[in-house]
Design a protein around this motif. Structure first.
Motif, short mmCIF file in Angstrom:
data_model
loop_
_atom_site.label_atom_id
_atom_site.label_comp_id
_atom_site.label_asym_id
_atom_site.label_seq_id
_atom_site.Cartn_x
_atom_site.Cartn_y
_atom_site.Cartn_z
N GLU A 1 -6.68 -2.28 -4.03
CA GLU A 1 -5.43 -1.52 -3.84
C GLU A 1 -4.74 -1.28 -5.19
O GLU A 1 -4.22 -0.19 -5.45
CB GLU A 1 -4.51 -2.29 -2.88
N ARG B 1 1.58 3.63 -3.25
CA ARG B 1 0.79 4.81 -3.62
C ARG B 1 1.49 6.09 -3.17
O ARG B 1 1.51 7.10 -3.86
CB ARG B 1 -0.60 4.75 -3.00
N ASN C 1 -18.81 -1.02 -2.87
CA ASN C 1 -17.42 -0.57 -2.71
C ASN C 1 -16.57 -1.64 -2.05
O ASN C 1 -15.38 -1.75 -2.31
CB ASN C 1 -17.37 0.72 -1.89
N THR D 1 -9.90 -1.26 -14.99
CA THR D 1 -10.96 -1.35 -13.97
C THR D 1 -12.01 -2.38 -14.37
O THR D 1 -12.39 -3.24 -13.58
CB THR D 1 -11.64 0.02 -13.78
N HIS E 1 -4.89 4.25 -10.47
CA HIS E 1 -5.66 5.50 -10.56
C HIS E 1 -4.73 6.66 -10.27
O HIS E 1 -4.73 7.69 -10.98
CB HIS E 1 -6.83 5.49 -9.57
N ALA E 2 -3.89 6.49 -9.25
CA ALA E 2 -2.93 7.55 -8.89
C ALA E 2 -1.92 7.78 -10.03
O ALA E 2 -1.54 8.92 -10.31
CB ALA E 2 -2.20 7.18 -7.61
N LYS F 1 -6.50 1.53 -6.93
CA LYS F 1 -6.15 2.83 -6.33
C LYS F 1 -4.77 3.27 -6.82
O LYS F 1 -4.55 4.43 -7.15
CB LYS F 1 -6.12 2.71 -4.80
N SER G 1 0.82 -1.22 0.00
CA SER G 1 0.00 0.00 0.00
C SER G 1 0.85 1.27 0.00
O SER G 1 0.38 2.33 -0.43
CB SER G 1 -0.98 0.00 1.17
#
Lengths: 320, 179
Positions: free
Chosen positions: B168, B58, B159, B146, B174-175, B171, B55
């Motif tokens: 994760e 990110r 969600n 996605t 996406h970043a 996310k 994690s």
């Protein structure tokens, strides 16, 4: 005198043979001719019964569906209460026949999947705007796959849209204000075709993975796995295969992919299913999902598999 | 009147002399340490360090940029290769396999049915997003990523439906793809 009489007897025999010879010749000739005609007209290779048995394998799926009494009763109730209109049922059936024939999907499997997902209510979820909608309970990601990734698993899939609607109706969406529009998932033929395509994609994906590893399988069993993937994703199925193979070995996996009895025992093995899904999701979710998947698979089997291949309890008792 | 309680007359108090208490404590300590020595003790810290590193990728992208992200990702890959080669327990192996599935499917064993699916469905998209970060193309690829991951897991559309590893990964990319 003796010699003369002997000569006479011999000449008599010869004359008899001379009289007989043409008749014998005719007899031999006609036999040969008959034999030639017989061989010429007979089939070149008579197929043995063993060959017929090996080539024409009976399908696992029921010709008449739903096969189980629970769904039969429910269907009757839906019709009696006018929840399922006769016209809608006929329209579902018509679209289902075309789609299953084109994609080679067992008809009973597709029908039972739609019944399990929505009880054939093509407007399911329209009022409260649920995340999963219509006959095949489509999510926005299912729409994305059909609209933009249809040819990933088979280049021929798109032809079904031309065959059914005369043109490419995509993008398909849940058009609440235009229910009968061909691009609306609330329109029955569109929902049936889109759901059949999504199921077919799951089948193509699973068989491609098996073909790449040269693992042989019974297509009917893989259709049952595809229905599982439709409900809880291809990941669940692949994890179940991984777990099964690790626990019982490759030979047992081969049996599972080829033998309905193995598949039935596997589908009833709650600890195995729980263990496999626990590798994907955390504890409360994996427990809930494995229970859902088990009920879904049990219902699909009871509804779609031929009654001749089912235990009586499957035909009479089904949880929802 | 006889007192209700006296210190010297209490038999319990008498039995728990300091030496006895110490010997009981030492016996239990020895038993506990021998249990630890002979069983596989699962340290929660080891597992959480793996997930923390996952994690924290990110943070690498937002604070250190793409170069930092790729450096940290490589470190995580080496950590996962080490775990998969000699896993301490099934739980650790499952966590490492889950991270490998979404970030480094090429290191999964060939007999794992998920490997081929991952190599087809998201590994190429992730590589392309990393090549063109924060671009319009990257955002388009992220949308496809996605959809592929959601359709692959196909849980309930909530969600909390996806697995924590899939969520994760989304996310993270996406970043990388966001402007």
């Amino acid at each position: 005198m003796d010699n003369e009489s002997q000569n006479n007897a011999l000449s008599q025999k010869v004359s008899i043979l001379r009289q007989l010879f043409p008749k014998l010749w005719v007899l031999l000739f006609s036999t040969a001719l008959t034999g030639t005609i017989w061989f010429a007209l007979s089939p070149k290779k008579a197929p043995s019964p063993m060959v017929i048995e090996a080539n024409i394998k009976p399908t696992l799926f029921a010709a008449h569906y739903p096969a189980n009494t629970k769904f039969q009763t429910e269907l009757t109730q839906l019709k009696n209460s006018q929840t399922l209109q006769e016209q809608d049922e006929l329209e579902i059936h018509k679209a289902l026949l075309s789609a299953s024939e084109y994609l080679d999907i067992p008809q009973s499997l597709l029908w039972c999947l739609l019944f399990q997902e929505s009880r054939l209510n093509h407007l399911e979820g329209i009022e409260n705007e649920k995340a999963s909608l219509g006959l095949g309970q489509f999510s926005r990601f299912s729409f994305f796959e059909i609209n933009y990734q249809l040819e990933r698993y088979s280049s021929e899939s798109v032809n079904l849209l031309y065959l059914m609607f005369g043109h490419d109706i995509r993008p398909i969406t849940a058009k609440k204000r235009d229910l009968l529009h061909p691009s609306s998932y609330y329109s029955i033929p569109t929902a049936v075709v889109a759901s059949a395509l999504y199921l077919n994609n799951r089948y193509k994906h699973l068989t491609r993975l098996l073909d790449n590893r040269a693992i042989s399988y019974d297509p009917d069993i893989i259709w049952l796995f595809s229905a599982m993937a439709y409900n809880k994703g291809t990941r669940s199925v692949l994890n179940l295969w991984n777990t099964y193979q690790k626990k019982k070995g490759p030979e047992a996996l081969y049996r599972l992919l080829n033998d309905l009895e193995y598949f039935r025992r596997f589908a009833e093995d709650s600890p195995l299913m729980m263990r496999a899904l626990n590798k994907i999701w955390e504890e409360p979710q994996s427990r809930a999902y494995s229970k859902e998947l088990q009920i879904h698979t049990g219902n699909i089997m009871a509804c779609a598999v031929s009654p001749l291949l089912q235990p009586i309890r499957h035909l009479t008792e089904v949880e929802r | 009147m006889k007192p209700f309680f006296t210190f010297h007359s209490n038999p319990v108090r008498k039995s728990l002399s300091p030496w006895k208490t110490i010997s009981v404590f030492l016996t239990f300590s020895v038993l506990f340490l021998s249990y630890l020595a002979f069983t596989d003790f699962k340290s929660p810290f080891k597992d959480s360090s793996l997930e923390e590193n996952y994690s924290s990728l990110r943070q690498s992208i937002t604070q250190g940029g793409l170069a930092q992200f790729q450096k940290d990702k490589m470190q995580l890959k080496n950590q996962i290769i080490a775990i998969l080669n000699s896993p301490k327990n099934e739980d650790e192996e499952t966590k490492a396999s889950n991270i490998a599935l979404y970030l480094f499917p090429e290191i999964l064993p060939n007999e794992n049915f998920e490997k081929q699916a991952a190599l087809e469905l998201w590994a190429p998209l992730e590589a392309e997003i990393e090549q063109k970060p924060r671009s319009a193309k990257a955002r388009m690829l992220f949308e496809e990523l996605t959809s592929n991951i959601w359709n692959y897991e196909n849980p309930k559309i909530t969600n909390a439906g996806l697995s924590i590893y899939a969520a994760e990964t989304l996310k993270l990319y996406h970043a990388i793809s966001s402007p």
